[in-house]
Design a protein around this motif. Structure first.
Motif, PDB file in Angstrom:
ATOM      1  N   MET A   1     -59.129   7.553 -48.858  1.00 62.59           N
ATOM      2  CA  MET A   1     -59.273   8.020 -50.224  1.00 62.59           C
ATOM      3  C   MET A   1     -60.702   7.743 -50.698  1.00 62.59           C
ATOM      4  O   MET A   1     -61.206   6.638 -50.565  1.00 62.59           O
ATOM      5  N   LEU A   2     -61.346   8.753 -51.243  1.00 54.45           N
ATOM      6  CA  LEU A   2     -62.725   8.608 -51.701  1.00 54.45           C
ATOM      7  C   LEU A   2     -62.784   7.919 -53.067  1.00 54.45           C
ATOM      8  O   LEU A   2     -62.093   8.321 -53.994  1.00 54.45           O
ATOM      9  N   PRO A   3     -63.619   6.889 -53.173  1.00 56.34           N
ATOM     10  CA  PRO A   3     -63.710   6.136 -54.429  1.00 56.34           C
ATOM     11  C   PRO A   3     -64.625   6.816 -55.451  1.00 56.34           C
ATOM     12  O   PRO A   3     -65.738   6.366 -55.695  1.00 56.34           O
ATOM     13  N   ILE A   4     -64.156   7.910 -56.049  1.00 56.29           N
ATOM     14  CA  ILE A   4     -64.969   8.623 -57.031  1.00 56.29           C
ATOM     15  C   ILE A   4     -64.279   8.550 -58.389  1.00 56.29           C
ATOM     16  O   ILE A   4     -63.114   8.889 -58.524  1.00 56.29           O
ATOM     17  N   LYS A   5     -65.043   8.104 -59.379  1.00 53.57           N
ATOM     18  CA  LYS A   5     -64.533   8.019 -60.747  1.00 53.57           C
ATOM     19  C   LYS A   5     -65.233   9.080 -61.589  1.00 53.57           C
ATOM     20  O   LYS A   5     -66.398   9.399 -61.358  1.00 53.57           O
ATOM     21  N   LEU A   6     -64.518   9.571 -62.567  1.00 49.16           N
ATOM     22  CA  LEU A   6     -65.055  10.605 -63.449  1.00 49.16           C
ATOM     23  C   LEU A   6     -66.398  10.191 -64.057  1.00 49.16           C
ATOM     24  O   LEU A   6     -67.332  10.991 -64.115  1.00 49.16           O
ATOM     25  N   GLU A   7     -66.502   8.932 -64.467  1.00 51.80           N
ATOM     26  CA  GLU A   7     -67.741   8.473 -65.110  1.00 51.80           C
ATOM     27  C   GLU A   7     -68.911   8.369 -64.124  1.00 51.80           C
ATOM     28  O   GLU A   7     -70.058   8.183 -64.538  1.00 51.80           O
ATOM     29  N   ASN A   8     -68.660   8.515 -62.830  1.00 52.96           N
ATOM     30  CA  ASN A   8     -69.721   8.464 -61.817  1.00 52.96           C
ATOM     31  C   ASN A   8     -70.282   9.846 -61.484  1.00 52.96           C
ATOM     32  O   ASN A   8     -71.063   9.985 -60.547  1.00 52.96           O
ATOM     33  N   ILE A   9     -69.865  10.847 -62.219  1.00 56.66           N
ATOM     34  CA  ILE A   9     -70.330  12.219 -61.984  1.00 56.66           C
ATOM     35  C   ILE A   9     -71.234  12.622 -63.139  1.00 56.66           C
ATOM     36  O   ILE A   9     -70.822  12.611 -64.302  1.00 56.66           O
ATOM     37  N   LYS A  10     -72.469  12.961 -62.809  1.00 57.93           N
ATOM     38  CA  LYS A  10     -73.451  13.376 -63.817  1.00 57.93           C
ATOM     39  C   LYS A  10     -73.909  14.799 -63.516  1.00 57.93           C
ATOM     40  O   LYS A  10     -74.314  15.106 -62.391  1.00 57.93           O
ATOM     41  N   LEU A  11     -73.838  15.639 -64.532  1.00 54.08           N
ATOM     42  CA  LEU A  11     -74.215  17.046 -64.389  1.00 54.08           C
ATOM     43  C   LEU A  11     -75.541  17.328 -65.081  1.00 54.08           C
ATOM     44  O   LEU A  11     -75.909  16.652 -66.034  1.00 54.08           O
ATOM     45  N   ASN A  12     -76.240  18.346 -64.569  1.00 57.90           N
ATOM     46  CA  ASN A  12     -77.432  18.873 -65.222  1.00 57.90           C
ATOM     47  C   ASN A  12     -78.500  17.804 -65.440  1.00 57.90           C
ATOM     48  O   ASN A  12     -79.110  17.727 -66.506  1.00 57.90           O
ATOM     49  N   GLN A  13     -78.728  16.972 -64.435  1.00 60.64           N
ATOM     50  CA  GLN A  13     -79.693  15.871 -64.523  1.00 60.64           C
ATOM     51  C   GLN A  13     -81.068  16.315 -64.058  1.00 60.64           C
ATOM     52  O   GLN A  13     -81.192  17.199 -63.208  1.00 60.64           O
ATOM     53  N   GLN A  14     -82.097  15.674 -64.601  1.00 59.69           N
ATOM     54  CA  GLN A  14     -83.483  16.032 -64.276  1.00 59.69           C
ATOM     55  C   GLN A  14     -84.251  14.790 -63.839  1.00 59.69           C
ATOM     56  O   GLN A  14     -84.230  13.774 -64.533  1.00 59.69           O
ATOM     57  N   TYR A  15     -84.929  14.883 -62.693  1.00 58.47           N
ATOM     58  CA  TYR A  15     -85.785  13.804 -62.188  1.00 58.47           C
ATOM     59  C   TYR A  15     -87.070  14.419 -61.660  1.00 58.47           C
ATOM     60  O   TYR A  15     -87.063  15.550 -61.167  1.00 58.47           O
ATOM     61  N   LYS A  16     -88.172  13.666 -61.723  1.00 54.81           N
ATOM     62  CA  LYS A  16     -89.464  14.151 -61.233  1.00 54.81           C
ATOM     63  C   LYS A  16     -89.457  14.332 -59.718  1.00 54.81           C
ATOM     64  O   LYS A  16     -90.022  15.277 -59.186  1.00 54.81           O
ATOM     65  N   ASN A  17     -88.839  13.367 -59.032  1.00 48.41           N
ATOM     66  CA  ASN A  17     -88.799  13.374 -57.570  1.00 48.41           C
ATOM     67  C   ASN A  17     -87.736  12.368 -57.125  1.00 48.41           C
ATOM     68  O   ASN A  17     -87.081  11.741 -57.964  1.00 48.41           O
ATOM     69  N   ARG A  18     -87.587  12.179 -55.815  1.00 44.16           N
ATOM     70  CA  ARG A  18     -86.524  11.295 -55.333  1.00 44.16           C
ATOM     71  C   ARG A  18     -86.773   9.835 -55.714  1.00 44.16           C
ATOM     72  O   ARG A  18     -85.840   9.104 -55.995  1.00 44.16           O
ATOM     73  N   GLN A 137     -69.124  22.753 -65.684  1.00 48.24           N
ATOM     74  CA  GLN A 137     -69.498  22.420 -67.066  1.00 48.24           C
ATOM     75  C   GLN A 137     -69.036  21.014 -67.444  1.00 48.24           C
ATOM     76  O   GLN A 137     -69.553  20.429 -68.379  1.00 48.24           O
ATOM     77  N   GLU A 138     -68.045  20.513 -66.720  1.00 53.31           N
ATOM     78  CA  GLU A 138     -67.454  19.205 -67.000  1.00 53.31           C
ATOM     79  C   GLU A 138     -67.332  18.420 -65.687  1.00 53.31           C
ATOM     80  O   GLU A 138     -67.015  19.001 -64.651  1.00 53.31           O
ATOM     81  N   PRO A 139     -67.535  17.094 -65.727  1.00 51.82           N
ATOM     82  CA  PRO A 139     -67.391  16.279 -64.512  1.00 51.82           C
ATOM     83  C   PRO A 139     -66.031  16.435 -63.832  1.00 51.82           C
ATOM     84  O   PRO A 139     -65.949  16.387 -62.606  1.00 51.82           O
ATOM     85  N   LYS A 140     -64.966  16.664 -64.597  1.00 55.34           N
ATOM     86  CA  LYS A 140     -63.633  16.794 -63.989  1.00 55.34           C
ATOM     87  C   LYS A 140     -63.555  17.993 -63.035  1.00 55.34           C
ATOM     88  O   LYS A 140     -62.784  17.982 -62.090  1.00 55.34           O
ATOM     89  N   GLU A 141     -64.394  19.019 -63.263  1.00 53.51           N
ATOM     90  CA  GLU A 141     -64.420  20.174 -62.365  1.00 53.51           C
ATOM     91  C   GLU A 141     -64.982  19.782 -60.997  1.00 53.51           C
ATOM     92  O   GLU A 141     -64.591  20.335 -59.979  1.00 53.51           O
ATOM     93  N   VAL A 142     -65.906  18.838 -60.981  1.00 58.13           N
ATOM     94  CA  VAL A 142     -66.471  18.335 -59.730  1.00 58.13           C
ATOM     95  C   VAL A 142     -65.471  17.397 -59.066  1.00 58.13           C
ATOM     96  O   VAL A 142     -65.208  17.488 -57.859  1.00 58.13           O
ATOM     97  N   LEU A 143     -64.883  16.528 -59.859  1.00 56.59           N
ATOM     98  CA  LEU A 143     -63.934  15.543 -59.337  1.00 56.59           C
ATOM     99  C   LEU A 143     -62.767  16.195 -58.607  1.00 56.59           C
ATOM    100  O   LEU A 143     -62.323  15.693 -57.564  1.00 56.59           O
ATOM    101  N   GLN A 144     -62.291  17.319 -59.090  1.00 53.52           N
ATOM    102  CA  GLN A 144     -61.127  17.967 -58.459  1.00 53.52           C
ATOM    103  C   GLN A 144     -61.371  18.313 -57.001  1.00 53.52           C
ATOM    104  O   GLN A 144     -60.457  18.266 -56.196  1.00 53.52           O
ATOM    105  N   HIS A 145     -62.595  18.597 -56.607  1.00 54.41           N
ATOM    106  CA  HIS A 145     -62.916  18.924 -55.218  1.00 54.41           C
ATOM    107  C   HIS A 145     -62.752  17.718 -54.314  1.00 54.41           C
ATOM    108  O   HIS A 145     -62.457  17.848 -53.125  1.00 54.41           O
ATOM    109  N   PHE A 146     -62.936  16.538 -54.848  1.00 54.54           N
ATOM    110  CA  PHE A 146     -62.837  15.317 -54.058  1.00 54.54           C
ATOM    111  C   PHE A 146     -61.429  14.746 -54.064  1.00 54.54           C
ATOM    112  O   PHE A 146     -61.101  13.926 -53.245  1.00 54.54           O
ATOM    113  N   GLN A 147     -60.601  15.208 -54.969  1.00 55.18           N
ATOM    114  CA  GLN A 147     -59.231  14.726 -55.029  1.00 55.18           C
ATOM    115  C   GLN A 147     -58.286  15.539 -54.157  1.00 55.18           C
ATOM    116  O   GLN A 147     -57.186  15.113 -53.901  1.00 55.18           O
ATOM    117  N   ILE A 148     -58.734  16.676 -53.687  1.00 57.48           N
ATOM    118  CA  ILE A 148     -57.903  17.527 -52.832  1.00 57.48           C
ATOM    119  C   ILE A 148     -57.440  16.762 -51.592  1.00 57.48           C
ATOM    120  O   ILE A 148     -56.294  16.832 -51.198  1.00 57.48           O
TER     121      ILE A 148
END
Length: 150
Positions: A1-18, A137-148
């Motif tokens: 089981m993958l340890p992914i929590k809803l609060e660990n998913i961030k969408l539309n983030q911006q960074y200068k580089n790695r 648009q929402e973190p839960k949309e990403v989370l569902q792929h990992f809960q399958i």
């Protein structure tokens, strides 16, 4: 089981580089008590030696992680970027790949690593899933792929 929590998913983030991503993410993880002192330096150094960028197709990913001694938990953090950033490639370390999704893993026990990576690879090499993650648009949309598979 993958340890992914809803609060660990961030969408539309911006960074200068790695490096900007690693420093900011490291600060957040340290402030939350999830990693030990030296985590940010360790993950940046490890990325130089063992790059984690994967050219998976139209949408590329990176799976950064570092030694378990720097982590106080086993967790997965997913960052969907507004603008891709360059990571050196895992398979061709002298080349870069523009990454749109970062799946950062914390391990507090080295024995957990192979199973988590295997399960992750089945999901994150699927371009349809990656496109849906980018469009989410929402973190839960990403989370569902990992809960399958859970």
């Amino acid at each position: 089981m993958l340890p992914i929590k809803l609060e660990n998913i961030k969408l539309n983030q911006q960074y200068k580089n790695r490096e900007d991503y690693f420093k900011k993410m490291g600060e957040q993880l340290f402030s939350a008590g999830l990693v030990n002192e030296g985590y940010s330096t360790s993950i940046i150094n490890r990325e130089e030696i063992y790059p984690t960028g994967l050219a998976t197709g139209e949408i590329n990913i990176a799976i950064p992680h570092t030694d378990y001694q720097f982590s106080r938990t086993t967790d997965i953090f997913i960052t969907v970027l507004k603008t891709p950033i360059a990571f050196f490639r895992m398979d061709e370390p002298e080349k870069t790949v523009e990454v749109s999704i970062i799946v950062q893993i914390l391990f507090d026990n080295p024995e957990k690593q192979p199973d988590i990576l295997k399960e992750l690879m089945e999901i994150i090499t699927n371009q349809r899933v990656l496109k849906e993650m980018i469009a989410a648009q929402e973190p839960k949309e990403v989370l569902q792929h990992f809960q399958i598979n859970n």
